[in-house]
Enzyme design. Structure first.
Site, mmCIF file in Angstrom:
data_model
loop_
_atom_site.group_PDB
_atom_site.id
_atom_site.type_symbol
_atom_site.label_atom_id
_atom_site.label_comp_id
_atom_site.label_asym_id
_atom_site.label_seq_id
_atom_site.Cartn_x
_atom_site.Cartn_y
_atom_site.Cartn_z
ATOM 1 N N TYR A 84 56.307 71.292 -68.609
ATOM 2 C CA TYR A 84 57.345 70.268 -68.461
ATOM 3 C C TYR A 84 58.704 70.763 -68.950
ATOM 4 O O TYR A 84 59.714 70.084 -68.780
ATOM 5 C CB TYR A 84 56.982 69.002 -69.262
ATOM 6 C CG TYR A 84 55.623 68.445 -68.970
ATOM 7 C CD1 TYR A 84 55.072 68.529 -67.696
ATOM 8 C CD2 TYR A 84 54.870 67.836 -69.970
ATOM 9 C CE1 TYR A 84 53.818 68.021 -67.431
ATOM 10 C CE2 TYR A 84 53.610 67.325 -69.707
ATOM 11 C CZ TYR A 84 53.092 67.421 -68.445
ATOM 12 O OH TYR A 84 51.846 66.920 -68.183
ATOM 13 N N HIS A 104 53.165 61.861 -71.076
ATOM 14 C CA HIS A 104 53.006 63.301 -71.282
ATOM 15 C C HIS A 104 54.229 63.934 -71.946
ATOM 16 O O HIS A 104 54.234 65.138 -72.183
ATOM 17 C CB HIS A 104 52.680 64.032 -69.967
ATOM 18 C CG HIS A 104 51.293 63.752 -69.473
ATOM 19 N ND1 HIS A 104 50.782 64.331 -68.335
ATOM 20 C CD2 HIS A 104 50.300 62.958 -69.953
ATOM 21 C CE1 HIS A 104 49.536 63.907 -68.137
ATOM 22 N NE2 HIS A 104 49.237 63.064 -69.113
ATOM 23 N N CYS A 156 47.014 56.062 -70.460
ATOM 24 C CA CYS A 156 46.715 57.466 -70.709
ATOM 25 C C CYS A 156 46.157 57.578 -72.122
ATOM 26 O O CYS A 156 46.292 56.662 -72.932
ATOM 27 C CB CYS A 156 47.995 58.299 -70.558
ATOM 28 S SG CYS A 156 47.780 60.081 -70.730
ATOM 29 N N HIS A 157 45.513 58.719 -72.425
ATOM 30 C CA HIS A 157 44.937 58.894 -73.764
ATOM 31 C C HIS A 157 45.649 59.981 -74.561
ATOM 32 O O HIS A 157 45.159 60.390 -75.609
ATOM 33 C CB HIS A 157 43.439 59.201 -73.668
ATOM 34 C CG HIS A 157 43.085 60.176 -72.588
ATOM 35 N ND1 HIS A 157 42.174 59.893 -71.602
ATOM 36 C CD2 HIS A 157 43.559 61.410 -72.321
ATOM 37 C CE1 HIS A 157 42.078 60.932 -70.780
ATOM 38 N NE2 HIS A 157 42.908 61.871 -71.205
ATOM 39 N N ASN A 204 47.055 60.212 -62.335
ATOM 40 C CA ASN A 204 48.294 60.984 -62.388
ATOM 41 C C ASN A 204 48.805 61.236 -60.970
ATOM 42 O O ASN A 204 48.036 61.169 -60.021
ATOM 43 C CB ASN A 204 48.043 62.325 -63.096
ATOM 44 C CG ASN A 204 47.920 62.150 -64.597
ATOM 45 O OD1 ASN A 204 48.671 61.407 -65.199
ATOM 46 N ND2 ASN A 204 46.960 62.820 -65.203
#
Length: 488
Positions: free
Chosen positions: A258, A201, A170-171, A149
């Site tokens: 975010y 994300h 990414c997971h 990241n």
């Protein structure tokens, strides 16, 4: 098959071990070479000892090398995996600490928001150094798999400026799908099918099918609200589901930072988060978790060596994308996943230059994205706000333009909901001065930033955040682990 995989930042002991065992679950990959590299010689030797033990215990011909020379590790590598954290926990602590002085309370701070933007400034010059080495000494056409990241910024820089074949991994999508399968009562993972699309994300489950039956918003809301655990841990996420109509991949804590709505007032933060684990919104939660985990590896290393003696079990292969991508590319066994790549029309209502996360299929011909996806308008609006911040942040990191960096932070959704322009300008000055050792591109701007800080009249405060927990000692971690085991 015989080829070389280089892992940069291999001192991330637990994650490197997971990737290593995943890859060796592929029968054709027994005879490959893993080249580990890290700046931290101590951590590098720790992980090499663990991987050597796995190879020895499983009687494999696999070769494991370790070196602090990155170019040596990358030489002739076909695949390069990055899981670096530039600046380590020292710089990361400033990503959380300094914004708190200006009222900005982050849970993770590694994607956008003030911490994530500065993290990108540290990472991008190093990512470009990786790309230069890949172009010069790796196998021609080598593929760069970025796990580090801030995912979108790192991948953006590697593709646009590094000129290397790059995919970001990414997971978050897999973890979100596991939650949905749980609340809907799926008997196995294969019962649930989905299309998830957006940006890393901030990816959205825009189509959900349970055994072929389409799942709508109302059914999903009811299922989450009825769940005894997720109804408490994912309050913010459920609220976004109700308003947007689709579920976000990202955890309660991640998603909260975010958006401009849920962490803007200290008294509101505790309403939306859950303190049962760091990932649900705790102030500086991931910093605390990372600090505890690093200490845990140091003291529990003998146990990790013992666990490395166990046989590799392909049935326990994780859902991290890396091993499945390599298997598809090398064997032509098709793999479907969600990947971070340059948009170029894959998602119709996001900018072409953005790094998006969306479905694709992998085979011997490469990663083939599913094009023509349109995400809901509210999701697109939220993603575009972040994309604009990411774009400015990448360009600032490349150019060393401190004014552009300040504008990027100013336009961040959460920062903009809390801070005035004067506060943002001073906060960024303070952050670049504190992290000057990892920000070579801003070297010429640092002296003037120091002068401005010396004369500043912008008030700050000594604030630990709305929901801070102390870092636990090894003894406390052991006691909690023992209590959990006894409870089970």
């Amino acid at each position: 098959m015989s080829f070389k995989i280089a892992i940069i930042g291999a001192g991330s002991v637990g994650f490197t071990k997971k990737l290593f065992t995943d890859i060796l679950c592929v029968p054709e990959f027994r005879d490959i070479e893993f080249a580990l590299t890290d700046m931290n010689e101590h951590n590098l030797q720790m992980i090499k000892s663990i991987l050597d033990k796995i190879v020895e215990s499983n009687r494999l011909p696999t070769r494991v090398t370790a070196t602090t020379s990155r170019r040596e590790a990358l030489t002739s590598a076909r695949y390069i995996i990055s899981c670096v954290r530039v600046g380590g926990l020292e710089a990361y602590a400033d990503d959380i600490r300094i914004p708190l002085k200006y009222g900005i309370d982050q849970c993770v701070g590694d994607t956008i928001c003030a911490g994530g933007i500065l993290y990108g400034q540290r990472n991008i010059p190093v990512i470009l150094d990786f790309c230069k080495d890949i172009r010069e000494v790796a196998e021609p056409g080598a593929k760069f798999l970025n796990y580090a990241n801030p995912m979108a910024m790192n991948t953006w820089a590697a593709i646009e400026y590094g000129k290397v074949d790059t995919v970001g991994l990414c997971h978050g999508v897999q973890h979100g799908a596991e939650q949905i399968a749980d609340v809907l009562g799926a008997k196995s993972r294969s019962d649930l099918d989905y299309i998830c699309s957006g940006i890393n994300h901030q990816t959205w489950f825009i189509d959900l099918r349970m055994n072929g039956r389409k799942i709508g918003k109302d059914e999903l809301v009811a299922a989450f609200e009825a769940h005894p655990v997720f109804s408490q841990q994912e309050k913010l996420r459920i609220d976004v589901l109700k308003r947007f109509g689709v579920y976000s991949t990202e955890s309660n804590g991640h998603l909260s930072e975010y958006l401009p709505w849920y962490r803007k007032r200290p008294e509101e933060i505790t309403k939306w988060i859950d303190m049962s684990d760091w990932i649900h919104g705790e102030t500086g939660g991931y910093l605390r978790h990372s600090t505890e985990t690093r200490n845990w590896f140091e003291t529990e290393f003998p146990q990790f060596l013992v666990s490395a003696e166990k046989p590799i079990d392909p049935s326990k292969r994780s859902n991290e994308h890396a091993s499945h991508i390599l298997e598809a590319l090398e064997t032509n066994r098709v793999y479907r996943g969600h990947f971070n790549v340059k948009n170029n029309g894959v998602i119709t209502n996001l900018p072409a230059d953005a790094i998006i996360e969306s479905p694709g299929f992998v085979d011997r011909f490469g990663i083939n994205m599913v094009s023509g996806i349109t995400i809901p308008e509210a999701c697109a609006a939220t993603c575009i706000a972040s994309i604009n911040v990411q774009r400015m942040s990448v360009h600032a990191a490349i150019s060393g333009d401190l004014d552009l960096l300040k504008l990027a932070v100013l336009h961040d959704p959460l920062v903009g909901a809390i801070s005035t322009p004067e506060e943002v300008w001073q906060m960024v000055d303070e952050m670049v001065v504190a992290q000057a050792g990892w920000l070579p591109q801003y070297a010429d701007a640092i002296p003037a930033a120091k002068e401005r800080l010396a004369k500043s009249t912008v008030k700050t405060r000594d604030w630990a955040g709305a929901a801070r927990r102390n870092v636990r000692s090894i003894e406390e971690l052991r006691a909690e682990k023992a209590a959990l085991k006894q409870a089970v």
